[in-house]
Motif scaffolding. Structure first.
Motif, mmCIF file in Angstrom:
data_model
loop_
_atom_site.group_PDB
_atom_site.id
_atom_site.type_symbol
_atom_site.label_atom_id
_atom_site.label_comp_id
_atom_site.label_asym_id
_atom_site.label_seq_id
_atom_site.Cartn_x
_atom_site.Cartn_y
_atom_site.Cartn_z
ATOM 1 N N VAL A 175 17.946 10.000 -4.764
ATOM 2 C CA VAL A 175 17.418 8.821 -5.440
ATOM 3 C C VAL A 175 16.359 8.184 -4.553
ATOM 4 C CG1 VAL A 175 17.979 6.613 -6.525
ATOM 5 C CG2 VAL A 175 19.659 8.483 -6.537
ATOM 6 N N ASP A 176 15.288 7.725 -5.159
ATOM 7 C CA ASP A 176 14.173 7.117 -4.432
ATOM 8 C C ASP A 176 14.567 5.730 -3.931
ATOM 9 O OD1 ASP A 176 11.669 6.523 -3.398
ATOM 10 O OD2 ASP A 176 10.858 5.872 -5.342
ATOM 11 N N THR A 177 15.198 5.703 -2.759
ATOM 12 C CA THR A 177 15.605 4.462 -2.106
ATOM 13 C C THR A 177 15.241 4.538 -0.630
ATOM 14 O OG1 THR A 177 17.801 5.322 -1.552
ATOM 15 C CG2 THR A 177 17.568 4.181 -3.687
ATOM 16 N N ASP A 178 15.344 3.401 0.067
ATOM 17 C CA ASP A 178 15.079 3.390 1.506
ATOM 18 C C ASP A 178 16.011 4.344 2.244
ATOM 19 O OD1 ASP A 178 13.171 1.459 1.057
ATOM 20 O OD2 ASP A 178 14.455 -0.221 1.623
ATOM 21 N N MET A 179 17.263 4.422 1.781
ATOM 22 C CA MET A 179 18.226 5.325 2.412
ATOM 23 C C MET A 179 17.755 6.768 2.316
ATOM 24 S SD MET A 179 22.258 5.940 1.455
ATOM 25 C CE MET A 179 22.738 4.249 1.797
ATOM 26 N N GLN A 180 17.231 7.143 1.157
ATOM 27 C CA GLN A 180 16.776 8.515 0.966
ATOM 28 C C GLN A 180 15.532 8.827 1.797
ATOM 29 O OE1 GLN A 180 17.321 12.197 -0.050
ATOM 30 N NE2 GLN A 180 18.649 10.648 -0.980
ATOM 31 N N VAL A 181 14.652 7.852 1.940
ATOM 32 C CA VAL A 181 13.478 8.034 2.797
ATOM 33 C C VAL A 181 13.925 8.387 4.212
ATOM 34 C CG1 VAL A 181 11.507 6.875 3.852
ATOM 35 C CG2 VAL A 181 11.976 6.535 1.434
ATOM 36 N N ASP A 182 14.901 7.628 4.719
ATOM 37 C CA ASP A 182 15.398 7.882 6.075
ATOM 38 C C ASP A 182 16.054 9.256 6.180
ATOM 39 O OD1 ASP A 182 14.524 5.405 6.885
ATOM 40 O OD2 ASP A 182 16.472 4.432 6.635
#
Length: 229
Positions: A175-182
């Motif tokens: 899912v495109d979230t800050d967690m996924q970016v990290d």
């Protein structure tokens, strides 16, 4: 006391939780869960009917105090959690405990505390799990273990409370979230939002479960990005 059905969303100030709040705001009174009082209050100000549910869910006393303030509850969305990665050889006990505490133990404890309120309303528990609740990969053992365990928890809860409350387990892919970016950066990958689900797409699956008629229970849903990595 509002006459709207009441939905508590843990981790409701950003990412998937925020999208779920936006989805349910039109016809629910929201209890927005989070650790930061200012962030929770700011989120509450965005919705027509919302109140704060401030607690560090890793803190047993804080969780119990917050749960005791809930007078009525129709929907409990268990969204808060923590990401974690690392090879088995590199993870110590403290890291395992942190991931399991936040993704499983605190979830089970909060649910236990709120079961009386949910039973009174023939309510629903909706757990935001993960694709990692089905499979694992190198570096994902601890996170997957917590999500496998969360799936076992919801499976048991569903049968224990069958006929009293409904229990749904939702398993999103990336899912495109800050967690996924990290997470993707830790894996050395370039990040493209188009490779991921939108948080709003996951929120739509929550709406589907919430809107199921009284004779029906959506037990488990898997939602994946169209693109693969």
């Amino acid at each position: 006391m509002t006459e709207r059905p009441v939905a508590l969303i843990t981790g409701g100030t950003r990412g998937i939780g925020r999208a779920i709040a936006a989805e349910l705001a039109a016809d629910h009174h929201l209890l927005i869960g989070g650790r930061d009082p200012e962030g929770v209050r700011a989120a509450c100000d965005e919705w027509p009917s919302a109140a704060p549910f401030v607690a560090d869910l890793a803190d047993e006393r804080a969780t119990a105090d917050a749960a005791a303030s809930v007078e009525r509850l129709d929907v409990l969305v268990l969204n808060a959690g923590v990401a974690g990665s690392g090879r088995i050889e590199d993870l110590d006990r403290a890291q395992w405990r942190e991931i399991l505490e936040l993704n499983l133990v605190s979830v089970a404890d909060l649910t236990r505390l709120l079961l009386p309120r949910l039973r009174e309303r023939s309510g629903q528990v909706i757990a935001i799990n993960s694709g990692s609740g089905y499979t694992s990969h190198p570096g994902g053992g601890a996170y997957s273990a917590s999500k496998f365990a969360l799936r076992a928890f919801t499976d048991a809860l569903r049968e224990e409370e069958r006929g009293a409350i409904r229990v749904t387990s939702i398993h999103p892919g990336r899912v495109d979230t800050d967690m996924q970016v990290d997470l993707q950066r830790q894996r050395g990958r370039d990040y493209d939002p188009a490779d991921h689900l939108r948080a709003e797409s996951v929120a739509a699956t929550v709406r589907l479960a919430v809107d199921a008629t009284a004779d029906a229970m959506i037990e488990e849903l898997s939602i994946r990005p169209v693109r693969s990595l």
